[in-house]
Design a protein around this motif. Structure first.
Motif, PDB file in Angstrom:
ATOM      1  N   MET A 121       0.694  -1.241   0.449  1.00 33.28           N
ATOM      2  CA  MET A 121       0.108  -0.320  -0.027  1.00 33.28           C
ATOM      3  C   MET A 121       0.694   1.193   0.335  1.00 33.28           C
ATOM      4  O   MET A 121       1.602   1.183   1.019  1.00 33.28           O
ATOM      5  N   LEU A 132       6.631   4.902  -9.504  1.00 31.72           N
ATOM      6  CA  LEU A 132       5.603   3.560  -8.673  1.00 31.72           C
ATOM      7  C   LEU A 132       5.001   2.378  -8.622  1.00 31.72           C
ATOM      8  O   LEU A 132       5.243   1.187  -8.748  1.00 31.72           O
ATOM      9  N   ARG A 133       5.482   2.715 -10.216  1.00 30.93           N
ATOM     10  CA  ARG A 133       4.537   1.556 -10.515  1.00 30.93           C
ATOM     11  C   ARG A 133       5.993   0.173 -11.117  1.00 30.93           C
ATOM     12  O   ARG A 133       5.904  -0.612 -11.186  1.00 30.93           O
ATOM     13  N   ALA A 134       7.080   1.299 -11.485  1.00 36.17           N
ATOM     14  CA  ALA A 134       8.448   0.585 -11.443  1.00 36.17           C
ATOM     15  C   ALA A 134       9.070   0.089 -10.629  1.00 36.17           C
ATOM     16  O   ALA A 134       9.346  -1.424 -11.473  1.00 36.17           O
ATOM     17  N   LEU A 135       8.641   0.386  -9.434  1.00 39.96           N
ATOM     18  CA  LEU A 135       9.141  -0.109  -8.419  1.00 39.96           C
ATOM     19  C   LEU A 135       8.241  -1.058  -7.975  1.00 39.96           C
ATOM     20  O   LEU A 135       8.947  -2.233  -6.673  1.00 39.96           O
ATOM     21  N   GLY A 136       6.900  -1.846  -8.690  1.00 39.67           N
ATOM     22  CA  GLY A 136       6.613  -2.995  -8.481  1.00 39.67           C
ATOM     23  C   GLY A 136       5.019  -2.304  -7.846  1.00 39.67           C
ATOM     24  O   GLY A 136       4.257  -3.676  -7.746  1.00 39.67           O
ATOM     25  N   PHE A 137       4.653  -1.591  -7.506  1.00 40.17           N
ATOM     26  CA  PHE A 137       3.213  -1.507  -7.105  1.00 40.17           C
ATOM     27  C   PHE A 137       2.000  -1.114  -8.372  1.00 40.17           C
ATOM     28  O   PHE A 137       1.938  -0.856  -9.412  1.00 40.17           O
ATOM     29  N   SER A 138       0.949  -2.187  -7.786  1.00 36.91           N
ATOM     30  CA  SER A 138       0.220  -2.738  -9.289  1.00 36.91           C
ATOM     31  C   SER A 138      -0.568  -1.598  -9.219  1.00 36.91           C
ATOM     32  O   SER A 138      -0.604  -0.750  -8.539  1.00 36.91           O
ATOM     33  N   ARG A 139      -1.377  -1.833 -10.500  1.00 42.83           N
ATOM     34  CA  ARG A 139      -2.526  -0.699 -11.367  1.00 42.83           C
ATOM     35  C   ARG A 139      -2.900  -0.850  -9.928  1.00 42.83           C
ATOM     36  O   ARG A 139      -3.778   0.089 -10.198  1.00 42.83           O
TER      37      ARG A 139
END
Lengths: 389, 260
Positions: free
Chosen positions: A1, A293-300
């Motif tokens: 989160m 954030l997306r690159a770091l692995g946070f999902s859609r």
């Protein structure tokens, strides 16, 4: 989160936009909460006017006391019906009252008239209506041109102050000798005078508008009602006093709720669009952050919920402000026409917690509606494309 | 294309890095130019990437074959538009191939859904960007802690690890500072701390010194060499800077989507 602090702090990066959007939502929540509080206040005010242990009798087919005519001899029949409580001397507890509307000049205006309800009461009315207390002056003398005044009318119209006179009919003055209160009920917006004074002033000899009685117990109501309504020749209808006043409040409360709802509907469209624009701008401004954030692995889904949360936070910020401001309406008295009696009545806003919470929830919902599309756009941000910007 | 174009740079990082000149064609072992061997960590087979500008296809990468050994410090060089960053994005699992396969530690990235790649990235890749890409409203420690939010660690453990990572890059005393309170070099070191905090296998760096002055750039490069040699991180770095490339153990050059 994604931490909520990220969303919260981001809101204050663009202070002006955030404040403007929050104020828009605050206005909607304020109007919504206030109109609900007023509608609740109207119901409460009129609801307090009646007791479940009291019964009221009107002419059959009459919706209000104003449109009801009962011949004086029938008053005794109503009081003699089974189930009516008697005092220590054996006298039934009940009163026949005559209600008319009086046009008086509003205080501080140059000739602006408004209707006030005048109730012709019997001399033992204060014994019958035990919640009514004089807070200034004295009771009116029976058979005189003296009246007592509900405290909410005090000073609202010309001549409606203790010791002052007003014209009850052309060339006939009535004097205010007392001020009463009745636990915030609609009686506090009435003038009470001797029933004979009202009869002679308005040409209503031999009639009353209603008969109110105190029953031995609430459970005696059905029998009392049946006894009165069984005789079709009497042409009377009986109801609980509480139900009667509740019905009186319906029209006005519904009108206030409807008007409030209509204003809120249009305002909320504007405020929701405002929230949407703000959130779209936030997503565009922070495209690279979203990409990171997306690159770091946070999902859609996480990105979507984060921006949606931010939108709801923004809305709750505004909503909280609006709800807080609406609490201040609890100190405000509001006079308006009661469409049941066509007379002016003073209401208080009732700042009930459930209204505040419900309005706040509507504010939050505006955040969801305004935020969902921008949040979807954020969640669909390609990290590669975002890095290229 | 083969990865025969890799050049061993003398004096660069040496933590097991090796070129792919004699790379084994089966299994995950590459033969190092210098004679040492290390298991192959990254293997690209016939990888192609085509973008479309309207209906017009633009072939950015052309059937690349490439193997990178574990523990290597590789620099990708080439002119703008040569496909360096695209190749880096594919290796990092940020983008998907148009053709071919990419295996990292034997895992086929090309068979993964976008969601699965996001999860894989969070566990296996650390990112260093040219413009640092720190979240401006968070402190240095909070920025470093971000990738740990995707792990089952407790809040206290996350904070402790973030501080350790900041200590590694020499910025423990700047933990409470926001990015706008840091110099460019410091911000990039925070980004490096963020890249290593989850202890990933691979660190990808896209022009990590591109926005820095020479002195700061040298400090960043020193740090990358240290991560490679001491922490045994496999580093893939895109750079235009020959000085930066010199620090790598292997330099590969791309031109028009092919290794030269």
């Amino acid at each position: 989160m994604i931490p909520i602090s990220y969303n919260f702090r981001s809101l204050f990066v663009r202070k002006a936009t955030t404040i403007a959007t929050a104020l828009g939502i605050a206005l909607v929540v304020f109007v919504l909460a206030s109109s609900q509080m007023l509608a609740r206040g109207i119901k409460k005010t009129l609801g307090k006017s009646g007791s479940a242990q009291n019964g009221i009798v009107l002419r059959k087919g009459a919706d209000t006391e104003m449109s009801s005519i009962i011949e004086t001899p029938l008053v005794g029949l109503v009081l003699a019906a089974p189930g009516v409580r008697k005092d220590a001397s054996g006298k039934p507890l009940g009163v026949g009252e005559l209600v008319v509307v009086l046009a008086l000049e509003k205080a501080g205006t140059s000739g602006q008239m408004s209707n006030v309800q005048l109730r012709g009461v019997s001399d033992d009315v204060l014994a019958f209506r035990k919640d009514v207390h004089l807070i200034a002056g004295r009771p009116a003398q029976p058979g005189s041109d003296e009246v007592i005044l509900g405290k909410r009318l005090r000073g609202q119209f010309a001549g409606l102050q203790l010791g002052q006179h007003f014209e009850i009919k052309k060339n006939r003055q009535a004097q205010v000798v007392g001020i009463f209160e009745d636990d915030g009920s609609s009686h506090e917006s009435e003038i009470w005078g001797d029933v004979e004074l009202v009869r002679t002033s308005f040409g209503r000899d031999g009639i009353v508008s209603s008969v109110s009685v105190t029953l031995e117990s609430e459970s005696k109501f059905d029998a009392w009602k049946a006894a009165l309504e069984h005789d079709k020749q009497l042409n009377l209808q009986a109801m609980r006093e509480s139900a009667y006043y509740e019905k009186q409040s319906e029209g006005t409360a519904k009108l206030v709720s409807f008007m409030g709802g209509a204003i809120v509907f249009f305002f909320s469209i504007g405020a929701t669009i405002g929230a949407m624009i703000t959130m779209y701008a936030a997503v565009a401004h922070r495209r690279r952050e979203v990409g990171t954030l997306r690159a770091l692995g946070f999902s859609r889904g996480t990105v979507l919920s984060s921006f949606l949360l931010e939108s709801v936070l923004l809305a709750l910020l505004g909503g909280g402000l609006g709800a807080f401001a609406s609490l201040g309406m609890g100190f405000v008295h509001f006079s308006m026409m009661n469409f049941a009696s066509w007379s002016e009545i003073s209401f208080s806003f009732d700042p009930a917690p459930d209204i505040v919470l419900r309005s706040l929830a509507i504010g939050g919902l505006m955040g969801v509606v305004g935020g969902i599309l921008p949040a979807l756009r954020a969640s669909r941000t390609s990290p590669v494309a975002a890095m290229r910007d | 294309m083969s990865d025969a174009s890799a050049t061993r740079v003398s004096g660069g990082a040496s933590g097991g890095a090796s070129g792919g000149d004699g790379a084994a064609k089966s299994g995950f072992v590459s033969a190092a130019k210098g004679g040492s061997t290390a298991p192959t960590l990254i293997r690209l087979s016939k990888v192609g990437k085509t973008y479309y500008r309207g209906k017009e296809p633009i072939e950015v990468l052309k059937d690349l074959d490439l193997e990178m050994p574990e523990g290597a410090f590789e620099a990708l060089m080439g002119p703008s538009g040569s496909g360096k960053s695209t190749l880096l994005n594919l290796i990092a699992g940020l983008d998907s191939v148009s053709r071919g396969t990419i295996h990292i530690s034997g895992v086929d990235l090309t068979a993964m859904s976008e969601g699965a790649r996001a999860k894989w990235r969070s566990q296996n890749v650390g990112f260093i960007f040219q413009t640092y890409n720190l979240l401006p409203v968070l402190t240095a420690a909070e920025n470093v802690e971000l990738p740990l939010l995707l792990t089952p660690l407790s809040s206290a453990q996350r904070k402790q690890r973030a501080l350790i990572a900041l200590r590694v890059v020499g910025l423990e005393d700047r933990a409470g500072h926001r990015p706008d309170q840091l110099s460019g070099g410091q911000a990039q070191r925070v980004a490096i701390a963020r890249a290593i905090v989850t202890d990933p296998k691979i660190i990808v760096a896209d022009e990590p010194t591109g926005d820095l002055d020479r002195h700061s750039a040298d400090q960043i490069l020193e740090l990358l060499v240290k991560l490679n040699t001491e922490l045994k991180k496999t580093i893939v770095m895109v750079t235009h800077d020959p000085v930066a490339a010199e620090r790598a153990s292997i330099v590969r050059r791309l031109d028009k989507g092919s290794l030269t």
